[in-house]
Design a protein around this motif. Structure first.
Motif, PDB file in Angstrom:
ATOM      1  N   HIS A  70     -45.755  41.079  37.915  1.00 33.29           N
ATOM      2  CA  HIS A  70     -45.536  41.902  36.730  1.00 33.29           C
ATOM      3  C   HIS A  70     -44.487  41.271  35.805  1.00 33.29           C
ATOM      4  CE1 HIS A  70     -47.998  45.492  37.462  1.00 33.29           C
ATOM      5  NE2 HIS A  70     -47.762  45.288  38.763  1.00 33.29           N
ATOM      6  N   ALA A  71     -43.434  40.645  36.414  1.00 30.07           N
ATOM      7  CA  ALA A  71     -42.399  40.029  35.589  1.00 30.07           C
ATOM      8  C   ALA A  71     -42.953  38.862  34.782  1.00 30.07           C
ATOM      9  CB  ALA A  71     -41.240  39.572  36.480  1.00 30.07           C
ATOM     10  N   ILE A  72     -43.848  38.060  35.400  1.00 25.40           N
ATOM     11  CA  ILE A  72     -44.429  36.916  34.683  1.00 25.40           C
ATOM     12  C   ILE A  72     -45.355  37.417  33.578  1.00 25.40           C
ATOM     13  CG2 ILE A  72     -45.929  34.916  34.922  1.00 25.40           C
ATOM     14  CD1 ILE A  72     -44.806  34.540  37.733  1.00 25.40           C
ATOM     15  N   MET A  95     -39.557  26.765  28.037  1.00 25.90           N
ATOM     16  CA  MET A  95     -38.828  28.024  28.217  1.00 25.90           C
ATOM     17  C   MET A  95     -39.518  28.912  29.245  1.00 25.90           C
ATOM     18  SD  MET A  95     -37.741  28.823  24.253  1.00 25.90           S
ATOM     19  CE  MET A  95     -36.889  30.320  24.653  1.00 25.90           C
ATOM     20  N   MET A  96     -40.834  28.908  29.226  1.00 25.09           N
ATOM     21  CA  MET A  96     -41.558  29.716  30.213  1.00 25.09           C
ATOM     22  C   MET A  96     -41.380  29.136  31.611  1.00 25.09           C
ATOM     23  SD  MET A  96     -45.498  30.943  30.214  1.00 25.09           S
ATOM     24  CE  MET A  96     -46.148  31.953  31.535  1.00 25.09           C
ATOM     25  N   GLN A  97     -41.409  27.812  31.714  1.00 20.93           N
ATOM     26  CA  GLN A  97     -41.197  27.188  33.023  1.00 20.93           C
ATOM     27  C   GLN A  97     -39.829  27.519  33.589  1.00 20.93           C
ATOM     28  OE1 GLN A  97     -39.214  24.145  33.883  1.00 20.93           O
ATOM     29  NE2 GLN A  97     -39.916  24.398  35.983  1.00 20.93           N
ATOM     30  N   ASP A  98     -38.790  27.500  32.725  1.00 21.96           N
ATOM     31  CA  ASP A  98     -37.439  27.878  33.168  1.00 21.96           C
ATOM     32  C   ASP A  98     -37.400  29.325  33.624  1.00 21.96           C
ATOM     33  OD1 ASP A  98     -36.478  25.383  32.664  1.00 21.96           O
ATOM     34  OD2 ASP A  98     -35.695  25.851  30.681  1.00 21.96           O
ATOM     35  N   SER A  99     -38.086  30.206  32.893  1.00 22.73           N
ATOM     36  CA  SER A  99     -38.094  31.629  33.258  1.00 22.73           C
ATOM     37  C   SER A  99     -38.764  31.845  34.610  1.00 22.73           C
ATOM     38  CB  SER A  99     -38.805  32.443  32.171  1.00 22.73           C
ATOM     39  OG  SER A  99     -38.166  32.319  30.921  1.00 22.73           O
ATOM     40  N   ALA A 101     -39.079  29.619  37.047  1.00 15.54           N
ATOM     41  CA  ALA A 101     -38.219  29.054  38.092  1.00 15.54           C
ATOM     42  C   ALA A 101     -37.077  29.995  38.433  1.00 15.54           C
ATOM     43  CB  ALA A 101     -37.679  27.693  37.636  1.00 15.54           C
ATOM     44  N   THR A 102     -36.528  30.661  37.414  1.00 11.70           N
ATOM     45  CA  THR A 102     -35.440  31.612  37.661  1.00 11.70           C
ATOM     46  C   THR A 102     -35.933  32.808  38.456  1.00 11.70           C
ATOM     47  OG1 THR A 102     -34.385  30.945  35.578  1.00 11.70           O
ATOM     48  CG2 THR A 102     -33.673  33.029  36.549  1.00 11.70           C
ATOM     49  N   LEU A 103     -37.153  33.287  38.153  1.00 14.31           N
ATOM     50  CA  LEU A 103     -37.677  34.477  38.844  1.00 14.31           C
ATOM     51  C   LEU A 103     -37.873  34.230  40.332  1.00 14.31           C
ATOM     52  CD1 LEU A 103     -40.335  35.771  36.262  1.00 14.31           C
ATOM     53  CD2 LEU A 103     -38.228  36.925  36.941  1.00 14.31           C
ATOM     54  N   VAL A 104     -38.344  33.026  40.700  1.00 12.69           N
ATOM     55  CA  VAL A 104     -38.686  32.784  42.111  1.00 12.69           C
ATOM     56  C   VAL A 104     -37.588  32.057  42.867  1.00 12.69           C
ATOM     57  CG1 VAL A 104     -41.126  32.685  41.524  1.00 12.69           C
ATOM     58  CG2 VAL A 104     -39.815  30.567  41.609  1.00 12.69           C
ATOM     59  N   SER A 105     -36.482  31.715  42.223  1.00 11.86           N
ATOM     60  CA  SER A 105     -35.448  30.918  42.885  1.00 11.86           C
ATOM     61  C   SER A 105     -34.811  31.628  44.060  1.00 11.86           C
ATOM     62  CB  SER A 105     -34.370  30.525  41.871  1.00 11.86           C
ATOM     63  OG  SER A 105     -33.759  31.696  41.325  1.00 11.86           O
ATOM     64  N   ALA A 126     -43.302  26.570  38.718  1.00  9.10           N
ATOM     65  CA  ALA A 126     -41.844  26.687  38.842  1.00  9.10           C
ATOM     66  C   ALA A 126     -41.195  25.325  38.996  1.00  9.10           C
ATOM     67  CB  ALA A 126     -41.486  27.578  40.033  1.00  9.10           C
ATOM     68  N   LYS A 127     -42.001  24.287  39.344  1.00  8.15           N
ATOM     69  CA  LYS A 127     -41.433  22.962  39.577  1.00  8.15           C
ATOM     70  C   LYS A 127     -41.788  21.966  38.483  1.00  8.15           C
ATOM     71  CE  LYS A 127     -41.628  23.646  44.585  1.00  8.15           C
ATOM     72  NZ  LYS A 127     -42.156  23.141  45.876  1.00  8.15           N
ATOM     73  N   GLY A 128     -42.521  22.388  37.483  1.00  7.66           N
ATOM     74  CA  GLY A 128     -42.880  21.472  36.414  1.00  7.66           C
ATOM     75  C   GLY A 128     -44.147  21.908  35.710  1.00  7.66           C
ATOM     76  N   THR A 129     -44.648  21.058  34.852  1.00 10.83           N
ATOM     77  CA  THR A 129     -45.827  21.396  34.050  1.00 10.83           C
ATOM     78  C   THR A 129     -46.804  20.223  34.076  1.00 10.83           C
ATOM     79  OG1 THR A 129     -44.444  22.736  32.607  1.00 10.83           O
ATOM     80  CG2 THR A 129     -46.607  22.127  31.782  1.00 10.83           C
ATOM     81  N   SER A 130     -48.078  20.521  34.266  1.00 13.65           N
ATOM     82  CA  SER A 130     -49.123  19.497  34.237  1.00 13.65           C
ATOM     83  C   SER A 130     -50.461  20.198  34.004  1.00 13.65           C
ATOM     84  CB  SER A 130     -49.130  18.700  35.541  1.00 13.65           C
ATOM     85  OG  SER A 130     -49.421  19.565  36.625  1.00 13.65           O
ATOM     86  N   SER A 131     -51.525  19.459  34.195  1.00 17.56           N
ATOM     87  CA  SER A 131     -52.841  20.064  34.016  1.00 17.56           C
ATOM     88  C   SER A 131     -53.243  20.808  35.281  1.00 17.56           C
ATOM     89  CB  SER A 131     -53.870  18.979  33.702  1.00 17.56           C
ATOM     90  OG  SER A 131     -54.039  18.132  34.822  1.00 17.56           O
TER      91      SER A 131
END
Length: 746
Positions: A70-72, A95-99, A101-105, A126-131
């Motif tokens: 729900h948070a995502i 910014m979304m990736q940082d958010s 990562a913060t939620l699941v840390s 949470a660890k990066g962005t790719s296809s």
């Protein structure tokens, strides 16, 4: 016969043995009463409580998964397009990736989160962005590929947890390892947002979080989802066919079923309707025969014990009378054993008391004289004479070295602190075979005088201590860190003890921060003064603490400690640097930081850790711990005021964002026109030019010190595209970013 019956000694022996029989009877009775059936009932009852506790832990874990989903969905990045048609705004992606990562840390059983969109070929984790293809076809390889998940998400599906499968996980170093992962896939029958979300759950970590070890041996647990599919099982061959049709869980939420050699306990979760099945071995067989055997054993033991008691009572009577005669009692009548016991106890107590007194007086006298000899101030003639009287006791050779042992507790894992006397005995063993005397000084510091006849013996002593201290740290003194300082060689005179003491004290102060050896040779210490204290970074550190940017705080502290470590400065110099940084940060603590003297206690703990630290890591950890507390209770300046210090600090901390004039004016609670005029008047240049200077200053550092591409550096310093970054860079420095990097690499 009458003589035996009236003899108190025989009666005492017989009574004692009967008392033993009574205890044996009571013990056997309790064993009988708590037979296998009773034990089994208690064990299964405790197992049920443990299962309910584990069930609550699993429910809490599933509740956390639901909250994260729900948070995502609640994140505002539903549209990734930039102003340019067809392009993805990477700022929103980062910014979304940082958010995420913060939620699941804070949740250790979540391996990763994968978010993707129907309209974009991009997967944000949470660890990066790719296809999406790279994520499921290369990074997390299993029977489900990227096309499967695209098709699955296009159909209407409810929330589902997929049972654990082994995934081949590829890291950034191209190494692969296998891990069993469960997948929590969000439902899309009612779309909360246009995000498709998949959570990868580490099955082993999830089970560890629920403390699976609480169950009795032989028991197992299975978890079924709301559709009665098995999603988790500790039984390698779960077989529940037909069982669910025999139970009804709607009202009671609990049911039991016995099948073959097992009992199955069914629990229904009130949170999500999942069914938890506890499988335990059924009650043991032949309980009645075991109970009969217990009764026979009790009767046989009692009869045999009574007969044996009678014979032993008569046999032991004569030796008791002889012992009384040896103790001077003669032919006495009465309680023989009490008289024997009282005489022996009295004699033993007197002997032990005299021994302890003599030993304590002698050792304390020697220790007191030795500690007084270490004092560099003058004493009375009587005390000097007393010290000289012990000279022959301390010195038995022409020369001596002083060895100081420093101990520090690693943690409380190894139990309470060991008594000083026991530590002294252990160290004394390492001195065996040497002409040495050991004394306890204070605060886990021990001093030994080692007498020597030849200079070469000192090198042998150093090698000996290096081996023995390592052994003691791994064996008898496993809970302690140990270092030893070995002084120079001195002639055996009482006046030289104070100089040797000063020499070994300097060993701990002037040792290198990179000193790996547990034995410090004072003859090899090299003095160093190249201390590193970056004032400008410490100022940044204060700003980061004020705004709670702990990641940057840790980086500056780690960089400062590492630089000083690379310069190989002395330990006492590093402690001074750490204390200076601490007091530099304390001034930012608010009044509530010292509630119940908490700030005072923080300072005391910090000072103790730093002063007694054996390595740089302890000092670094102590600084980070203090910075966290101060950041939590800091007193930041009000951002709504037109304050030059605040404005420059805010720009320094947010330059990488889209910091338009309207944005900074809103932060300072003014209009853009008024703020622009105020900024020009206060700083001497317009706002945009100032912002570009800050951004380009950081860009130059990244060009020199990193391998990021020009486009990546532009994005990291706040520019929307590489073209704008390159144009602005050339305008200010007259050279392109690529040429600047080439010049500084040559």
């Amino acid at each position: 016969m009458k003589r035996y019956i009236t003899n108190q000694g025989i009666i005492q022996i017989f009574g004692s043995l009967l008392l033993v029989i009574a205890f044996m009877f009571v013990s056997n009775y309790f064993v009988y009463k708590n037979s296998i059936s009773s034990i089994y009932e208690k064990v299964t009852e405790n197992n049920t409580l443990a299962v309910k506790s584990m069930m609550k832990s699993y429910d809490d874990s599933f509740r956390s998964i639901n909250n994260i989903l729900h948070a995502i969905h609640g994140l505002r990045f539903n549209d990734l397009e930039s102003d340019e048609a067809g392009r993805i705004d990477m700022t929103k992606v980062y910014m979304m990736q940082d958010s995420i990562a913060t939620l699941v840390s804070s949740i250790d059983f979540i391996e990763d989160v994968i978010v993707f969109y129907d309209d974009y070929d991009i997967a944000i984790t949470a660890k990066g962005t790719s296809s999406l293809d790279h994520v499921f076809n290369q990074k997390y390889k299993s029977m489900y590929d990227a096309n499967y998940w695209r098709n699955y998400m296009r159909t209407k599906n409810a929330f589902k947890i997929f049972a654990g499968e082994y995934y081949k996980i590829s890291s950034e170093t191209f190494q692969q390892n296998k891990k069993k992962l469960m997948l929590a896939v969000d439902g899309n029958k009612i779309r909360i947002s246009n995000k498709n979300i998949i959570l990868l759950i580490d099955e082993k970590a999830l089970m560890k979080n629920a403390n699976q070890n609480l169950m009795i041996p032989g028991a197992s647990m299975m978890i079924l989802d709301q559709n009665r599919n098995v999603i988790l099982s500790t039984d390698p061959n779960p077989d529940i066919r037909g069982m669910l049709d025999e139970i009804y869980l709607s009202s009671s939420k609990e049911e039991s079923l016995t099948k073959e050699n097992y009992e199955y306990h069914f629990f229904k979760s009130e949170f999500n309707g999942f069914i938890y099945i506890d499988k335990v071995p059924y009650q043991f067989n032949n309980i009645d025969s075991v109970s009969r055997a217990n009764r026979v054993m009790m009767v046989t033991t009692i009869v045999c014990s009574i007969v044996l008691s009678i014979f032993l009572s008569i046999f032991l009577n004569r030796p008791v009378k002889r012992i009384l005669k040896q103790l001077g009692r003669g032919q006495t009548i009465g309680n023989d054993f009490r008289k024997i016991h009282s005489d022996i106890v009295q004699m033993q107590n007197e002997i032990d008391s005299y021994k302890k007194q003599l030993k304590t007086i002698g050792s304390e006298a020697r220790r007191g004289v030795f500690l007084q000899a270490l004092d560099e101030y003058s004493h009375s003639s009587e005390l000097d004479l007393q010290i000289q009287n012990y000279c022959s006791d301390f010195f038995r050779s022409k020369q001596f070295v002083l060895v100081m042992f420093h101990l520090s507790m690693k943690s409380n894992e190894h139990g309470p602190m060991m008594p000083i006397d026991r530590i002294s005995e252990i160290i004394q063993v390492s001195l065996s075979g040497m002409n040495a005397s050991l004394f306890y000084e204070r605060q886990l510091q021990f001093i030994a005088i080692v007498n020597m006849n030849q200079v070469s013996e000192r090198d042998t002593l150093l090698k000996h201590f290096k081996a023995h201290l390592t052994r003691m740290e791994n064996d008898e003194l496993a809970g302690y860190s140990i270092k030893a300082s070995v002084s120079k060689l001195y002639s055996s005179e009482m006046a030289n003890i104070k100089y040797a003491y000063r020499n070994v004290m300097n060993g701990m102060l002037y040792r290198s921060v990179n000193e790996a050896s547990n034995v410090l040779d004072m003859m090899k210490i090299q003095y160093e003064w190249s201390v590193y204290f970056p004032f400008e970074k410490i100022e940044k550190l204060s700003n980061y603490v004020t705004v709670g940017k702990l990641k940057e705080v840790k980086e500056i502290i780690a960089e400062t400690i590492k630089e000083n470590s690379d310069r190989d400065i002395h330990h006492h110099q590093l402690t001074h640097i750490a204390k200076t940084i601490f007091f530099y940060l304390v001034k930012h603590a608010g009044a509530e930081a010292n509630t119940n003297n908490e700030l005072y206690q923080l300072e005391q703990q910090f000072m103790y850790k730093v002063d007694h630290a054996f390595n740089c890591t302890v000092i670094e950890d102590a600084l980070i711990e203090a910075a966290k507390y101060i950041a939590k209770h800091s007193k930041p300046e009000q951002a709504s005021k037109l304050n030059p210090a605040f404005i420059s600090q805010y720009i320094e901390l947010h330059y990488m964002e889209n910091l338009y004039l309207d944005d900074i004016a809103a932060v300072t609670e003014t209009s853009s026109k008024y703020f622009s005029s105020y900024f020009k008047k206060t700083f001497g240049i317009n706002y945009v030019e100032y912002l570009n200077k800050v951004r380009l200053s950081h860009a130059r550092e990244l060009l020199k010190d990193t391998t990021y591409t020009v486009a990546e550096i532009g994005e990291k310093t706040g520019y929307l595209n590489s073209s704008t970054f390159s144009t602005t860079f050339r305008k200010f420095f007259g050279i392109s970013p690529s040429d600047y990097r080439k010049q500084n690499m040559s």
